[in-house]
Design a protein around this motif. Structure first.
Motif, PDB file in Angstrom:
ATOM      1  N   ILE A  82      -3.403  27.601  -9.774  1.00 19.15           N
ATOM      2  CA  ILE A  82      -3.206  28.999  -9.390  1.00 19.15           C
ATOM      3  C   ILE A  82      -4.451  29.484  -8.660  1.00 19.15           C
ATOM      4  N   VAL A  83      -4.265  30.042  -7.473  1.00 21.04           N
ATOM      5  CA  VAL A  83      -5.371  30.578  -6.678  1.00 21.04           C
ATOM      6  C   VAL A  83      -5.064  32.026  -6.325  1.00 21.04           C
ATOM      7  N   ILE A  84      -6.012  32.904  -6.615  1.00 20.71           N
ATOM      8  CA  ILE A  84      -5.932  34.308  -6.199  1.00 20.71           C
ATOM      9  C   ILE A  84      -7.100  34.561  -5.264  1.00 20.71           C
ATOM     10  N   LYS A  85      -6.805  34.928  -4.034  1.00 22.26           N
ATOM     11  CA  LYS A  85      -7.854  35.132  -3.039  1.00 22.26           C
ATOM     12  C   LYS A  85      -8.437  36.542  -3.135  1.00 22.26           C
ATOM     13  N   GLY A  86      -9.759  36.612  -2.930  1.00 18.76           N
ATOM     14  CA  GLY A  86     -10.444  37.894  -2.892  1.00 18.76           C
ATOM     15  C   GLY A  86     -10.719  38.468  -4.271  1.00 18.76           C
ATOM     16  N   PRO A  87     -11.448  39.577  -4.337  1.00 20.03           N
ATOM     17  CA  PRO A  87     -11.743  40.246  -5.614  1.00 20.03           C
ATOM     18  C   PRO A  87     -10.562  41.104  -6.065  1.00 20.03           C
ATOM     19  N   GLY A 135     -12.849  36.376 -15.723  1.00 23.44           N
ATOM     20  CA  GLY A 135     -14.282  36.163 -15.768  1.00 23.44           C
ATOM     21  C   GLY A 135     -15.028  36.954 -14.719  1.00 23.44           C
ATOM     22  N   PRO A 136     -16.368  36.900 -14.795  1.00 28.67           N
ATOM     23  CA  PRO A 136     -17.204  37.712 -13.901  1.00 28.67           C
ATOM     24  C   PRO A 136     -17.286  37.128 -12.504  1.00 28.67           C
ATOM     25  N   GLY A 137     -17.799  37.932 -11.570  1.00 19.33           N
ATOM     26  CA  GLY A 137     -17.998  37.464 -10.199  1.00 19.33           C
ATOM     27  C   GLY A 137     -16.697  37.382  -9.451  1.00 19.33           C
ATOM     28  N   ALA A 138     -16.334  36.196  -9.015  1.00 21.75           N
ATOM     29  CA  ALA A 138     -15.059  35.926  -8.337  1.00 21.75           C
ATOM     30  C   ALA A 138     -14.879  36.792  -7.098  1.00 21.75           C
ATOM     31  N   SER A 139     -15.953  37.015  -6.342  1.00 23.16           N
ATOM     32  CA  SER A 139     -15.832  37.835  -5.139  1.00 23.16           C
ATOM     33  C   SER A 139     -14.987  37.158  -4.074  1.00 23.16           C
ATOM     34  N   ALA A 140     -15.021  35.824  -3.996  1.00 20.59           N
ATOM     35  CA  ALA A 140     -14.208  35.111  -3.009  1.00 20.59           C
ATOM     36  C   ALA A 140     -12.812  34.821  -3.527  1.00 20.59           C
ATOM     37  N   GLY A 141     -12.696  34.557  -4.838  1.00 20.40           N
ATOM     38  CA  GLY A 141     -11.391  34.249  -5.395  1.00 20.40           C
ATOM     39  C   GLY A 141     -11.495  33.585  -6.752  1.00 20.40           C
ATOM     40  N   THR A 142     -10.337  33.325  -7.333  1.00 19.44           N
ATOM     41  CA  THR A 142     -10.225  32.703  -8.651  1.00 19.44           C
ATOM     42  C   THR A 142      -9.340  31.469  -8.547  1.00 19.44           C
ATOM     43  N   SER A 144     -20.727  30.223  -6.999  1.00 20.47           N
ATOM     44  CA  SER A 144     -20.193  31.101  -8.037  1.00 20.47           C
ATOM     45  C   SER A 144     -19.444  32.298  -7.483  1.00 20.47           C
ATOM     46  N   ARG A 145     -19.342  32.415  -6.180  1.00 17.51           N
ATOM     47  CA  ARG A 145     -18.435  33.419  -5.611  1.00 17.51           C
ATOM     48  C   ARG A 145     -16.986  33.029  -5.870  1.00 17.51           C
ATOM     49  N   LEU A 146     -16.781  31.760  -6.213  1.00 19.40           N
ATOM     50  CA  LEU A 146     -15.475  31.261  -6.634  1.00 19.40           C
ATOM     51  C   LEU A 146     -15.505  31.046  -8.140  1.00 19.40           C
ATOM     52  N   ASN A 147     -14.585  31.662  -8.843  1.00 21.28           N
ATOM     53  CA  ASN A 147     -14.475  31.461 -10.288  1.00 21.28           C
ATOM     54  C   ASN A 147     -13.580  30.251 -10.525  1.00 21.28           C
ATOM     55  N   LEU A 148     -14.163  29.131 -10.952  1.00 16.53           N
ATOM     56  CA  LEU A 148     -13.458  27.858 -11.083  1.00 16.53           C
ATOM     57  C   LEU A 148     -13.239  27.554 -12.554  1.00 16.53           C
ATOM     58  N   LEU A 149     -11.969  27.477 -12.970  1.00 21.10           N
ATOM     59  CA  LEU A 149     -11.627  27.299 -14.374  1.00 21.10           C
ATOM     60  C   LEU A 149     -10.682  26.113 -14.541  1.00 21.10           C
ATOM     61  N   SER A 150     -10.850  25.371 -15.624  1.00 20.44           N
ATOM     62  CA  SER A 150      -9.905  24.337 -16.016  1.00 20.44           C
ATOM     63  C   SER A 150      -9.497  24.614 -17.451  1.00 20.44           C
ATOM     64  N   ASN A 151      -8.177  24.756 -17.662  1.00 22.05           N
ATOM     65  CA  ASN A 151      -7.639  25.178 -18.962  1.00 22.05           C
ATOM     66  C   ASN A 151      -8.320  26.448 -19.454  1.00 22.05           C
ATOM     67  N   ASP A 152      -8.597  27.364 -18.514  1.00 17.42           N
ATOM     68  CA  ASP A 152      -9.193  28.671 -18.785  1.00 17.42           C
ATOM     69  C   ASP A 152     -10.571  28.564 -19.422  1.00 17.42           C
ATOM     70  N   GLY A 153     -11.260  27.464 -19.192  1.00  9.95           N
ATOM     71  CA  GLY A 153     -12.639  27.295 -19.622  1.00  9.95           C
ATOM     72  C   GLY A 153     -13.514  26.954 -18.432  1.00  9.95           C
ATOM     73  N   ALA A 154     -14.805  27.287 -18.519  1.00 12.70           N
ATOM     74  CA  ALA A 154     -15.747  27.030 -17.435  1.00 12.70           C
ATOM     75  C   ALA A 154     -16.564  25.787 -17.729  1.00 12.70           C
ATOM     76  N   MET A 155     -16.794  24.990 -16.691  1.00  8.31           N
ATOM     77  CA  MET A 155     -17.668  23.825 -16.791  1.00  8.31           C
ATOM     78  C   MET A 155     -18.506  23.764 -15.523  1.00  8.31           C
ATOM     79  N   PRO A 156     -19.644  24.475 -15.493  1.00 12.42           N
ATOM     80  CA  PRO A 156     -20.370  24.688 -14.239  1.00 12.42           C
ATOM     81  C   PRO A 156     -21.003  23.448 -13.630  1.00 12.42           C
ATOM     82  N   GLY A 157     -21.248  22.395 -14.395  1.00 12.67           N
ATOM     83  CA  GLY A 157     -21.988  21.263 -13.864  1.00 12.67           C
ATOM     84  C   GLY A 157     -23.474  21.456 -14.068  1.00 12.67           C
ATOM     85  N   ALA A 158     -24.242  20.362 -13.924  1.00 12.00           N
ATOM     86  CA  ALA A 158     -25.646  20.382 -14.325  1.00 12.00           C
ATOM     87  C   ALA A 158     -26.632  20.114 -13.199  1.00 12.00           C
ATOM     88  N   CYS A 159     -26.241  19.429 -12.133  1.00  7.47           N
ATOM     89  CA  CYS A 159     -27.180  19.047 -11.088  1.00  7.47           C
ATOM     90  C   CYS A 159     -27.760  20.272 -10.398  1.00  7.47           C
TER      91      CYS A 159
END
Length: 688
Positions: A131-136, A142-149, A96-111
């Motif tokens: 689109i990738v933006i590195k760093g905070p 969205g929240p977090g994204a300390s490593a990037g978006t 979660s240090r990476l904010n991962l979005l598809s069509n500007d929505g989050a789908m975190p996964g369940a496992c």
């Protein structure tokens, strides 16, 4: 292995079959069709931001998931799973240090071990933009994204008159690789209907020594969008999507026998509202991941393992949220501000007989809520200098709904001391960045400082057997992670040479670190704790055009981390990596070669890492050579081909899982080898 429903396969096959009879439309007068060559290393649009078209052919063999495509961007790597669904890592930062979005929505996964990480549900070629933006260095998404978006996006179609647009590809390759992708959009000036679908499969591959590596997959995705465009500045769009699949994993005790996805969304956009208020954007989404893991669908239960009998676990995560933002523009100042929110519920069930999990009741174990306020402003001192700054505050809440937890890591249930408890945190984030261009436009650069505070995620709060010392569990004691980072970068453009460099240095307070030890249901126990860490590193690249039609590219990336509490390396740091490519393209024929050189990694912390993997020990360096070529038949059809690992080297990535004993791997940790020599052929078409 199973395949997508016959109706889905038939629809894709018929659509591809009729494409050649669709009338070809020439490009508008004065415009030449843009047909790009094979991508081997992505170049930034600025030292901070990368924007790519994920439909372009790439090398190594075109990606089957989102994490695989990200590896073309310097600084990205992945915790390898074998064939598909690796977990993305940017500059050594994971989860979660990476904010991962598809069509500007989050789908975190369940496992609970991220077998179905967020990008497992992304088929890159069905999106228009990455689109990738590195760093905070942004607070907008969205929240977090300390490593990037990371944002995978689909564009909004616009039509001046009734028309149909189609594009897609067919791919065949070694080890039974077979992909089919189709995108079709029909519309007029009042609206559009869009369809995107894909099917991808592969058999187990063989490494450079000819040994079979359990890694087969078979998955499909379909998405549809219906849009209303009453004028050029207004959009109302509704979307729906579904997908499923399965995958074998040489490095896990279970395989993924179901990756079922359900997605729905609604989006509204209004532009050119007035002289100051320029635009409004709003979207809501609903994503559900229904994931099944078992040890009998794609393998036989191992009677000598920790799970000698057939076992299955069904986990489900429903995530819903939305965002409302507005844009204001004055002469020198622009502001983007708004609010976003998200709710995510996780539940699970399991059983020890084949298929019997379906009769078991669901048990909800966690619920997450987050509401954030954000604002980002750009002040243009003059045409060459800008100050960009942003701030956001998030109110995060997590509820522990587990009634029991595993006792002492041995799977014996005991009452959960934190059952029904709720944690709430207020988390501020922000950044300030100065950007400068040279008077001739040849050089641009920036320096920025960002701070991000991140609530521990599901995998950090609920997956470990134990939490920090003297705590009842991770949920009760694990603290939010706080990252403060300096980012700098520069870019140079000239007729023959483009070059760029970016670097970072950061301090991470309460960094969340996993530790593993023998024991537990899966053969080892896990705990996580907060430590203080230091990180630094950077990336650089160049593109040199020595003569017409020729291009030389090179890139390099390095990440470094230290556990300051114990004065030793931070685990799961990718080694120094370089890519060098030479390409020829005369707009009809193209050819290229890619040399990838990866150094050995000796800075390790054995037994420490993240919820997916840990450092297995030092790793040797390696080098691989790949070649590719292509031919454009016309503006609508082109073909590309390649051979990866041309000399059939036997090697493994540093960030990796250990081979599982179910498949004959030794009990001592042995990394999973990468594919040996692999050939592929891809046919692309586009009628726009």
């Amino acid at each position: 292995m199973s395949f997508p429903p016959s109706s889905c396969r038939l629809a894709i096959a018929i659509s591809i079959a009729i494409l050649p009879v669709i009338p070809a439309r020439a490009a508008p007068t004065g415009q030449a069709a843009t047909l790009d060559t094979v991508v081997v290393t992505a170049a930034p649009v600025s030292p901070l931001t990368f924007e790519l078209d994920p439909r372009q052919p790439r090398q190594p063999v075109p990606a089957s998931d989102g994490a695989d495509y990200l590896k073309t961007i310097p600084g990205f790597s992945a915790v390898r799973n074998g064939g598909t669904n690796g977990d993305p890592v940017l500059r050594g930062m994971f989860g979660s240090r990476l904010n991962l979005l598809s069509n500007d929505g989050a789908m975190p996964g369940a496992c609970p071990a991220r077998m179905d990480n967020p990008l497992s549900y992304v088929s890159p070629e069905t999106y228009d933009q990455l689109i990738v933006i590195k760093g905070p260095q942004t607070v907008l998404w969205g929240p977090g994204a300390s490593a990037g978006t990371v944002r995978f996006r689909r564009d909004t179609p616009h039509f001046d008159q009734a028309d149909v647009q189609t594009q897609g590809s067919l791919l065949g390759g070694s080890h039974g690789r077979s992909d089919q992708v189709l995108g079709a959009t029909a519309g007029n000036q009042h609206g559009y209907l869009r369809f995107d679908g894909n099917h991808s499969r592969a058999d187990d591959y063989r490494d450079g020594d000819g040994n079979r590596v359990p890694s087969a997959w078979d998955k499909w995705n379909t998405d549809a969008a219906l849009g209303w465009t009453p004028d050029a500045d207004t959009l109302l769009e509704v979307t729906a999507g579904a997908g499923d699949g399965e995958a074998r994993y040489a490095g896990r005790g279970m395989d993924g026998s179901q990756f079922k996805r359900s997605s729905y969304g609604l989006r509204f956009e209004k532009g050119n509202i007035g002289p100051v208020l320029k635009a409004l954007q709003a979207n809501v989404y609903y994503n559900d991941a229904d994931h099944v893991m078992d040890n009998y669908s794609l393998r036989d239960p191992n009677p000598m393992s920790m799970m000698p009998m057939p076992m299955a676990a069904n986990v489900d995560r429903r995530t819903q949220g939305g965002r409302l933002a507005a844009q204001w523009q004055w002469t020198q100042l622009s502001i983007d501000a708004g609010i976003d929110g998200q709710n995510s519920r996780h539940r699970q069930r399991s059983a020890s007989e084949r298929g019997s999990y379906r009769q078991m009741p669901w048990s909800t174990d966690a619920e997450f809520d987050n509401v954030g306020l954000f604002s980002e402003a750009t002040w243009a001192f003059n045409p060459l200098r800008r100050l960009v700054t942003g701030a956001r505050v998030d109110r995060a809440r997590v509820t522990d709904k587990r009634q029991t937890i595993a006792g002492m890591g041995m799977g014996m249930p005991m009452a959960n001391p934190s059952a029904g408890q709720t944690r709430e945190e207020t988390l501020p984030s922000g950044f300030v960045r100065l950007e400068q261009d040279s008077t001739d436009g040849a050089i641009s650069g920036f320096i920025g400082v960002g701070h991000s505070e991140r609530m521990p995620d599901y995998w950090e709060l609920f997956s470990p057997d134990q939490g920090p010392a003297d705590s009842v569990n991770a949920f009760s004691a694990l603290q939010p992670e706080k990252t403060t980072q300096l980012d700098v970068g520069a870019q140079y453009h000239s007729p023959k040479l483009d070059a760029w460099v970016s670097a970072y240095a950061g301090r991470v307070q309460d960094f969340i670190l996993f530790r593993y030890m023998p024991g537990g249901m899966m053969g080892r126990m896990s705990s996580d704790d907060n430590i203080d860490a230091r990180i630094h590193g950077g990336e650089a690249g160049l593109q040199y055009r020595p003569a017409q039609n020729w291009k030389l590219e090179a890139s390099m990336s390095q990440a470094w981390g230290e556990n300051r509490d114990e004065g030793r390396p931070l685990p799961q740091m990718p080694p120094l990596e370089s890519r060098i490519s030479l390409a020829y393209d005369n707009q009809r024929w193209n050819a290229g070669a890619l040399l990838r050189v990866v150094a050995g990694q000796s800075r390790v912390a054995v037994g420490e890492g993240n919820v997916v993997g840990s450092d297995l020990g030092p790793s040797p360096g390696f080098a691989t050579l790949a070649i590719n070529g292509g031919y454009r038949f016309n503006d609508h059809w082109w073909i590309s081909a390649g051979i990866d690992n041309l000399f059939d080297r036997n090697y493994s990535e540093h960030l990796n899982l250990a081979g599982n004993t179910d498949f004959g791997y030794p009990a001592d940790a042995v990394r999973i080898n990468e594919p040996g020599r692999t050939g592929w052929l891809k046919l692309n078409f586009s009628y726009q």
